[in-house]
Design a protein around this motif. Structure first.
Motif, PDB file in Angstrom:
ATOM      1  N   GLU A 195       0.942  -1.392  -5.781  1.00 14.88           N
ATOM      2  CA  GLU A 195      -0.326  -1.459  -5.310  1.00 14.88           C
ATOM      3  C   GLU A 195      -0.678  -2.790  -4.949  1.00 14.88           C
ATOM      4  O   GLU A 195       0.022  -3.656  -5.218  1.00 14.88           O
ATOM      5  CB  GLU A 195      -1.296  -1.183  -6.451  1.00 14.88           C
ATOM      6  CG  GLU A 195      -1.212   0.089  -7.093  1.00 14.88           C
ATOM      7  CD  GLU A 195      -2.397   0.461  -8.206  1.00 14.88           C
ATOM      8  OE1 GLU A 195      -3.403  -0.120  -7.926  1.00 14.88           O
ATOM      9  OE2 GLU A 195      -2.052   1.356  -8.985  1.00 14.88           O
ATOM     10  N   PRO A 196      -1.270  -2.995  -3.780  1.00 15.40           N
ATOM     11  CA  PRO A 196      -1.627  -4.301  -3.182  1.00 15.40           C
ATOM     12  C   PRO A 196      -2.085  -5.359  -4.403  1.00 15.40           C
ATOM     13  O   PRO A 196      -3.173  -4.809  -4.831  1.00 15.40           O
ATOM     14  CB  PRO A 196      -2.604  -4.063  -2.222  1.00 15.40           C
ATOM     15  CG  PRO A 196      -2.264  -2.561  -1.844  1.00 15.40           C
ATOM     16  CD  PRO A 196      -1.765  -1.827  -2.914  1.00 15.40           C
ATOM     17  N   ASP A 252       1.035  -1.153  -0.213  1.00 19.16           N
ATOM     18  CA  ASP A 252       0.134  -0.107   0.128  1.00 19.16           C
ATOM     19  C   ASP A 252       0.854   1.340  -0.198  1.00 19.16           C
ATOM     20  O   ASP A 252       2.057   0.849   0.206  1.00 19.16           O
ATOM     21  CB  ASP A 252      -0.856   0.070   1.157  1.00 19.16           C
ATOM     22  CG  ASP A 252      -0.408  -0.067   2.788  1.00 19.16           C
ATOM     23  OD1 ASP A 252       0.734   0.346   2.473  1.00 19.16           O
ATOM     24  OD2 ASP A 252      -0.746  -0.502   3.480  1.00 19.16           O
ATOM     25  N   ARG A 253       0.195   2.384  -0.011  1.00 18.06           N
ATOM     26  CA  ARG A 253       1.158   3.453  -0.429  1.00 18.06           C
ATOM     27  C   ARG A 253       1.748   3.979   0.903  1.00 18.06           C
ATOM     28  O   ARG A 253       2.945   4.422   0.793  1.00 18.06           O
ATOM     29  CB  ARG A 253       0.239   4.836  -0.631  1.00 18.06           C
ATOM     30  CG  ARG A 253       0.931   6.178  -0.816  1.00 18.06           C
ATOM     31  CD  ARG A 253      -0.020   7.000  -1.388  1.00 18.06           C
ATOM     32  NE  ARG A 253      -1.301   7.487  -0.457  1.00 18.06           N
ATOM     33  CZ  ARG A 253      -2.022   8.436  -0.876  1.00 18.06           C
ATOM     34  NH1 ARG A 253      -2.060   9.014  -2.012  1.00 18.06           N
ATOM     35  NH2 ARG A 253      -2.883   8.541   0.169  1.00 18.06           N
ATOM     36  N   LYS A 254       1.287   3.740   2.289  1.00 19.14           N
ATOM     37  CA  LYS A 254       1.872   4.106   3.352  1.00 19.14           C
ATOM     38  C   LYS A 254       3.105   3.355   3.421  1.00 19.14           C
ATOM     39  O   LYS A 254       4.355   3.750   3.928  1.00 19.14           O
ATOM     40  CB  LYS A 254       1.007   3.933   4.553  1.00 19.14           C
ATOM     41  CG  LYS A 254      -0.160   4.857   4.645  1.00 19.14           C
ATOM     42  CD  LYS A 254      -1.120   4.609   5.976  1.00 19.14           C
ATOM     43  CE  LYS A 254      -2.032   5.899   6.048  1.00 19.14           C
ATOM     44  NZ  LYS A 254      -2.690   5.713   7.385  1.00 19.14           N
TER      45      LYS A 254
END
Length: 666
Positions: free
Chosen positions: A512-513, A468-470
């Motif tokens: 991206e996941p 994910d982005r974090k």
């Protein structure tokens, strides 16, 4: 009629005449007072009151204020034709307008006493033009026809200036709004767009204002709760400044925005909506994040450099003593193999040290012009041998630009990326390695904080679980890892970050996941022809009998250095500080052939010691030795004329070659 009666009639008549006289005198006084007031009014009112005869177009009456307006007295006006008092265009306009009015009056289409308003231009006595507004109406004579026009002329010069200023101001304001890079908007309370500038249309991914007006602003919030929070803030404070909001375009692209807004109120004070400015801060936040990352890495670099320096000094001691023991040990002795094993682990420790120095700006590198396709192909081949479950494909540019890199460090990065990709694909998958020649724009270079030039782009993509982005934002942080305890230290990607930065390049990640991960690496392209691999020269010991002064603040390093040099046949003079070294050099400068100088020392460091050596003995040969990299502080001393550099830890063979090279140099 009797005399008395005649006298009474006469008295009554006299009384009546007297009464009429007194009444007439009273009315006369009233009219005089009225005339005085009218004269005062006409004298002080700035507007010009006038009467014009329609019979001969002469001025029947005009107030003295005409002088202030166009510079003529009423007496002068009476002798000047109207055509000369106004511009030709105004005269034609009035004539046409008056004829039309008279025609309508004749036909009964308009009252002869209707009020008319028009604008004309007077000619001032000094030749200037004076714009004026005329308000006029007709006067009906005893014959029932229009005989005069009564009117007022008002100088509107200042009003026209104000109107022009207002028009310019409005045009300027409109231009600012229309050309502003920030979105400027007005919405109703329920979020409907009342107005928006082109930047607002573009911000939300619309093609026109009409398309934007079809949507509520609430549709563009990534999280509807942020809209509620924004309204609560506005309800309490009536305004916000740079309020953080995540908006999304029509295509779903997420933006970090700063919202500055105030309440819109109706004439009766009721809140009817919002108006303000939206700043797209996505790029600004990205650059700020890059700066924070760079500062974080700079701090880690300082720490890593210090650790690596001390670590290399420790390894130097172990390496030096091991080399001496190996010289005195029979190869058939079981201890000989163990000593070789120690040397092997020293090399491993040195590699770990170099990995730490990968954080350090200007870390230890052996750069050369390299064919990146060939280097990557070798890395892919090495990894493929042990990981059959992973399919690796290559898409190399046919004429890939050469790059100047440390091959070992780039191979280290690639193997780290391959291992990470494999761990993200526990059930197998595919890795695609691609190279591409890339000429970036100035804006792109600025955003990435790299020079604007040609780059060789390396992309490593996998079909793994993704992030994910974090998680992706922290991927280059030292000691950050998504692996299980014992599977990783969290240094691999942070080391890669430091190495690429030290090469003047850039590295980033997109993931991206469930959709995999792709790393992009940019390395500055070179015009130099890639160097061919050189065969490593066999280890050899070169001896000598010269005298060497070794200056190092650490006793164990001095002892090790002295032991190694003495084993090679040299006479050694140790000094524990710069001051002591200079004192020995001052006394023995005729006998000393070489100074081996440590760079990092308390009080008088290597730089200052070198400067004093040069002042004391300009021709003295100096070999700089340090656990810090050559490209760091040592570069300054070397640029100042220092003869050479040797990186700790070094073995006896390396020391012997370097010392002879220095002593025998011209």
């Amino acid at each position: 009629m009797s005399d008395n009666q005649i006298i009474d009639d006469l008295e009554n008549r006299i009384n009546e005449i007297t009464k009429q006289r007194d009444q007439a005198l009273t009315e006369l006084e009233h009219f005089r007072e009225l005339e005085k007031k009218l004269n005062m009014l006409f004298k002080h009112v700035p507007d010009v009151v006038w009467i014009v005869s329609l019979t001969d177009m002469s001025t029947v009456f005009i107030t003295s204020s005409i002088y202030n307006m166009i510079g003529y007295t009423p007496e002068e006006i009476s002798h000047i034709p109207h055509k000369k008092l106004i511009t030709e265009e105004s005269y034609d306009h009035i004539a046409t307008y008056l004829n039309n009015v008279l025609a309508r009056v004749e036909k009964g289409l308009e009252s002869p006493t209707a009020v008319h308003r028009l604008t004309i231009d007077y000619r001032h006595k000094n030749g200037s033009i004076v714009p004026a507004e005329i308000i006029a109406r007709g006067y009906i004579g005893e014959n029932g026809r229009l005989v005069q026009v009564i009117g007022i002329s008002k100088d509107i010069s200042q009003r026209q200036k104000a109107e022009r200023f207002l028009e310019i101001s409005e045009a300027r304001y409109k231009n600012i709004v229309e050309t502003s890079p920030n979105a400027i908007y007005i919405t109703s309370f329920d979020g409907r767009f009342v107005d928006a500038n082109p930047a607002a249309v573009s911000l939300f991914g619309c093609k026109s204002r009409a398309e934007l007006s079809e949507h509520l602003i609430t549709e563009f919030y990534e999280n509807p709760e942020q809209r509620t929070a924004f309204q609560d803030e506005m309800r309490h404070n009536s305004f916000v400044k740079d309020y953080p909001v995540k908006f999304k375009k029509l295509d779903g692209t997420i933006m970090d925005c700063g919202l500055t807004s105030i309440l819109r109120r109706s004439d009766d004070g009721q809140v009817i909506g919002y108006q303000g400015i939206i700043r797209d801060m996505t790029e600004e936040n990205r650059l700020r994040s890059q700066l924070v990352q760079a500062q974080k890495m700079e701090a880690i670099a300082t720490l890593a450099g210090g650790i690596a320096h001390n670590f290399n000094n420790i390894l130097m001691t172990i390496q030096g003593n091991t080399s001496l023991l190996l010289m005195k040990t029979d190869p058939a002795d079981p201890a000989f193999r163990k000593l070789e094993k120690i040397e092997e682990y020293i090399r491993y420790g040195s590699e770990l040290s170099n990995q730490l120095l990968g954080f350090f700006r200007g870390g230890t590198t052996k750069k050369s012009s390299t064919n990146i396709n060939r280097l990557l192909a070798n890395s892919v081949k090495m990894f493929s041998r042990s990981r059959k479950e992973v399919d690796i494909k290559t898409m190399f540019a046919k004429n890939a630009w050469p790059v100047i890199v440390d091959k070992g460090q780039i191979e280290q990065i690639m193997m780290n990326l391959f291992v990470n990709a494999r761990q993200a694909m526990p059930d197998g998958g595919q890795i695609v390695v691609q190279t591409q020649n890339l000429a970036i724009t100035h804006a792109q270079a600025t955003a990435m904080d790299i020079p604007c030039c040609n780059y060789l782009k390396i992309s490593v993509a996998d079909t793994g679980t993704g992030m994910d982005r974090k998680t992706a934002e922290k991927i280059f942080d030292p000691f950050f890892t998504t692996k299980k305890p014992g599977e990783g230290t969290g240094l691999g990607l942070s080391t890669a970050y430091g190495i690429i930065k030290n090469h003047g390049g850039h590295i980033d990640v997109y993931s991206e996941p469930g959709k995999g991960t792709i790393f992009h690496i940019l390395l500055p392209a070179s015009e130099n022809t890639p160097e061919k691999a050189k065969r490593k020269a066999p280890d050899r010991l070169l001896t000598g009998t010269e005298t060497i002064l070794i200056i190092d603040d650490e006793e164990i390093i001095r002892e090790t250095g002295c032991g190694m040099l003495e084993e090679l046949g040299y006479k050694v003079m140790p000094a524990e500080s710069g001051d002591r070294g200079l004192a020995i050099l001052s006394e023995e400068k005729e006998n000393i052939d070489l100074v081996i100088l440590d760079m990092i020392m308390p009080e008088m460091n290597g730089t200052r010691t070198y400067e004093h050596i040069r002042a004391l003995t300009p021709g003295m040969k100096v070999l700089l030795s340090s656990g810090y990299p050559k490209n760091g502080q040592a570069a300054e001393i070397l640029a100042a004329g220092c003869n050479g550099f040797i990186q700790k830890p070094f073995n006896l063979s390396e020391l012997s070659v370097k010392v002879r090279e220095m002593i025998e140099s011209a």
